[in-house]
Design a protein around this motif. Structure first.
Motif, mmCIF file in Angstrom:
data_model
loop_
_atom_site.group_PDB
_atom_site.id
_atom_site.type_symbol
_atom_site.label_atom_id
_atom_site.label_comp_id
_atom_site.label_asym_id
_atom_site.label_seq_id
_atom_site.Cartn_x
_atom_site.Cartn_y
_atom_site.Cartn_z
ATOM 1 N N TYR A 3 0.839 -1.395 -0.019
ATOM 2 C CA TYR A 3 -0.105 -0.065 -0.118
ATOM 3 C C TYR A 3 0.807 1.292 0.076
ATOM 4 O O TYR A 3 1.620 1.161 0.709
ATOM 5 C CB TYR A 3 -0.970 0.127 1.293
ATOM 6 C CG TYR A 3 -2.050 -1.074 1.333
ATOM 7 C CD1 TYR A 3 -3.120 -1.050 0.299
ATOM 8 C CD2 TYR A 3 -1.694 -2.107 2.176
ATOM 9 C CE1 TYR A 3 -3.862 -2.291 0.556
ATOM 10 C CE2 TYR A 3 -2.547 -3.272 2.034
ATOM 11 C CZ TYR A 3 -3.548 -3.318 1.336
ATOM 12 O OH TYR A 3 -4.567 -4.367 1.301
ATOM 13 N N MET A 46 -10.915 -2.462 7.295
ATOM 14 C CA MET A 46 -11.760 -1.871 6.467
ATOM 15 C C MET A 46 -11.313 -1.083 5.152
ATOM 16 O O MET A 46 -11.856 -0.445 4.417
ATOM 17 C CB MET A 46 -12.502 -0.940 7.512
ATOM 18 C CG MET A 46 -11.664 0.230 8.051
ATOM 19 S SD MET A 46 -12.080 1.630 8.515
ATOM 20 C CE MET A 46 -10.870 2.875 8.506
ATOM 21 N N ILE A 69 -5.284 -1.756 10.202
ATOM 22 C CA ILE A 69 -3.770 -2.004 10.749
ATOM 23 C C ILE A 69 -3.055 -0.732 10.278
ATOM 24 O O ILE A 69 -2.239 -0.567 10.970
ATOM 25 C CB ILE A 69 -3.333 -3.315 10.651
ATOM 26 C CG1 ILE A 69 -2.129 -3.591 11.615
ATOM 27 C CG2 ILE A 69 -2.972 -3.835 9.270
ATOM 28 C CD1 ILE A 69 -1.648 -4.859 11.580
ATOM 29 N N GLN A 73 -3.771 3.570 5.154
ATOM 30 C CA GLN A 73 -5.094 2.997 4.472
ATOM 31 C C GLN A 73 -6.394 3.907 5.330
ATOM 32 O O GLN A 73 -7.180 4.434 4.591
ATOM 33 C CB GLN A 73 -5.312 1.625 4.665
ATOM 34 C CG GLN A 73 -4.576 0.822 3.895
ATOM 35 C CD GLN A 73 -5.050 0.855 2.116
ATOM 36 O OE1 GLN A 73 -6.129 0.594 1.858
ATOM 37 N NE2 GLN A 73 -4.260 1.790 1.455
ATOM 38 N N ILE A 94 -5.623 -0.579 14.412
ATOM 39 C CA ILE A 94 -4.949 -1.479 15.310
ATOM 40 C C ILE A 94 -5.055 -2.961 14.452
ATOM 41 O O ILE A 94 -5.700 -3.120 13.575
ATOM 42 C CB ILE A 94 -5.540 -1.616 16.624
ATOM 43 C CG1 ILE A 94 -4.454 -2.054 17.782
ATOM 44 C CG2 ILE A 94 -6.745 -2.597 16.840
ATOM 45 C CD1 ILE A 94 -5.009 -1.776 19.414
ATOM 46 N N ALA A 96 -5.966 -6.786 14.200
ATOM 47 C CA ALA A 96 -7.288 -7.414 14.386
ATOM 48 C C ALA A 96 -6.849 -8.504 15.515
ATOM 49 O O ALA A 96 -7.913 -8.947 16.052
ATOM 50 C CB ALA A 96 -7.801 -7.856 13.270
ATOM 51 N N THR A 113 -14.442 -8.335 4.832
ATOM 52 C CA THR A 113 -14.494 -7.805 3.523
ATOM 53 C C THR A 113 -13.236 -7.840 2.686
ATOM 54 O O THR A 113 -12.592 -7.063 3.041
ATOM 55 C CB THR A 113 -15.446 -6.441 3.378
ATOM 56 O OG1 THR A 113 -14.562 -5.640 4.225
ATOM 57 C CG2 THR A 113 -16.629 -6.304 4.130
ATOM 58 N N CYS A 115 -11.069 -9.717 3.000
ATOM 59 C CA CYS A 115 -9.494 -9.830 3.665
ATOM 60 C C CYS A 115 -8.689 -10.288 2.892
ATOM 61 O O CYS A 115 -8.944 -11.257 1.982
ATOM 62 C CB CYS A 115 -9.813 -10.332 4.851
ATOM 63 S SG CYS A 115 -11.155 -11.476 4.980
ATOM 64 N N PHE A 128 -8.595 -14.575 8.525
ATOM 65 C CA PHE A 128 -9.494 -14.231 9.359
ATOM 66 C C PHE A 128 -10.815 -15.293 9.598
ATOM 67 O O PHE A 128 -11.480 -14.895 10.735
ATOM 68 C CB PHE A 128 -10.188 -12.846 8.953
ATOM 69 C CG PHE A 128 -9.341 -11.653 9.102
ATOM 70 C CD1 PHE A 128 -8.333 -11.545 9.719
ATOM 71 C CD2 PHE A 128 -9.745 -10.480 8.473
ATOM 72 C CE1 PHE A 128 -7.471 -10.308 10.090
ATOM 73 C CE2 PHE A 128 -9.230 -9.183 8.881
ATOM 74 C CZ PHE A 128 -8.197 -9.163 9.579
#
Ligand SMILES: C[S@@+](CC[C@H](N)C(=O)[O-])C[C@H]1O[C@@H](n2cnc3c(N)ncnc32)[C@H](O)[C@@H]1O
Length: 212
Positions: A3, A46, A69, A73, A94, A96, A113, A115, A128
């Motif tokens: 990212y 998210m 995290i 983002q 944070i 998960a 969603t 993930c 997850f």
């Protein structure tokens, strides 16, 4: 997945009024923070926040928490919130893996969603829907367990169907093509989903629960 790094992302995130900077302080007190007893829905990973922000706008009687995290983002979500008033939305920056330190038994629905699918066997524990995560979710679900998952990754979807059913979840809805399903499942798209939809990719969906 790589990212882009946003300069001063940590400061921008910290100063956003939607972001809860010391989430550990609110364990068992999230309803107090929202100042109501409405259900709480949590999205893990998210990303840029389109989904959780639209959900909060659409369903004002549900409290939404978006967890992410990577601060760079989360900045993208923060930037979309400047002119909005959504008392039913909070964001947490944070990992998960720490959810059981942040929440007591106060979550009604978990959204997973798009993930990261972690396709290598060596990374299985990071998925997850790995059993270790399902055990973590047990610690934070208020009463009944309820997971809604969307993904474009067939392997991860098949894996999730298997781990959830081994863990005694019941599938209330399953779709192998969410956007063309005749059942017309109500849907708000995430950032990744919008991109995949435009590319014509199939989106897999499941709505699973376990009633205590
Ligand atoms: C593929 S993106 C999907 C983002 C968003 N849900 C969407 O559909 O547009 C996965 C997101 O999960 C986040 N993520 C991955 N592992 C995480 C963890 N352990 N805790 C919190 N977020 C995590 C990533 O940083 C990334 O933003």
């Amino acid at each position: 997945m790589e990212y882009n790094v946003v300069k001063n992302a940590d400061k921008i995130v910290k100063n956003c009024p939607y972001v809860v900077n010391e989430p550990f302080k609110y364990k068992n007190k999230w309803h107090d923070l929202f100042q109501n007893q409405n259900p709480i829905a949590l999205e893990l990973g998210m990303g840029r926040g389109d989904f959780i922000i639209e959900m909060a706008k659409t369903y004002p009687k549900i409290n939404f928490i978006g967890l992410e995290i990577i601060d760079s983002q989360m900045v993208m979500a923060v930037n979309k919130l400047h002119n909005l008033k959504l008392p039913n939305l909070k964001l947490i920056n944070i990992d998960a893996q720490l959810i059981d330190k942040i929440f007591g038994k106060e979550i009604d629905t978990i959204y997973l969603t798009f993930c990261d699918p972690w396709p290598k066997k060596i990374d299985e524990r990071k998925r997850f829907t790995h059993e270790n995560y399902l055990k973590l979710y047990d610690k934070i679900f208020r009463k009944n367990k309820h997971i809604i998952l969307k993904t474009d990754n067939k392997g991860f979807f098949a894996y999730s169907l298997e781990t959830l059913s081994k863990y005694w979840y019941i599938f209330d809805k399953v779709s192998l093509d969410l956007h063309h399903d005749e059942a017309k499942i109500p849907n708000i798209m995430t950032n990744f989903e919008k991109k995949y939809y435009e590319e014509g990719r199939m989106i897999y969906y499941l709505d699973a629960s376990f009633k205590n």
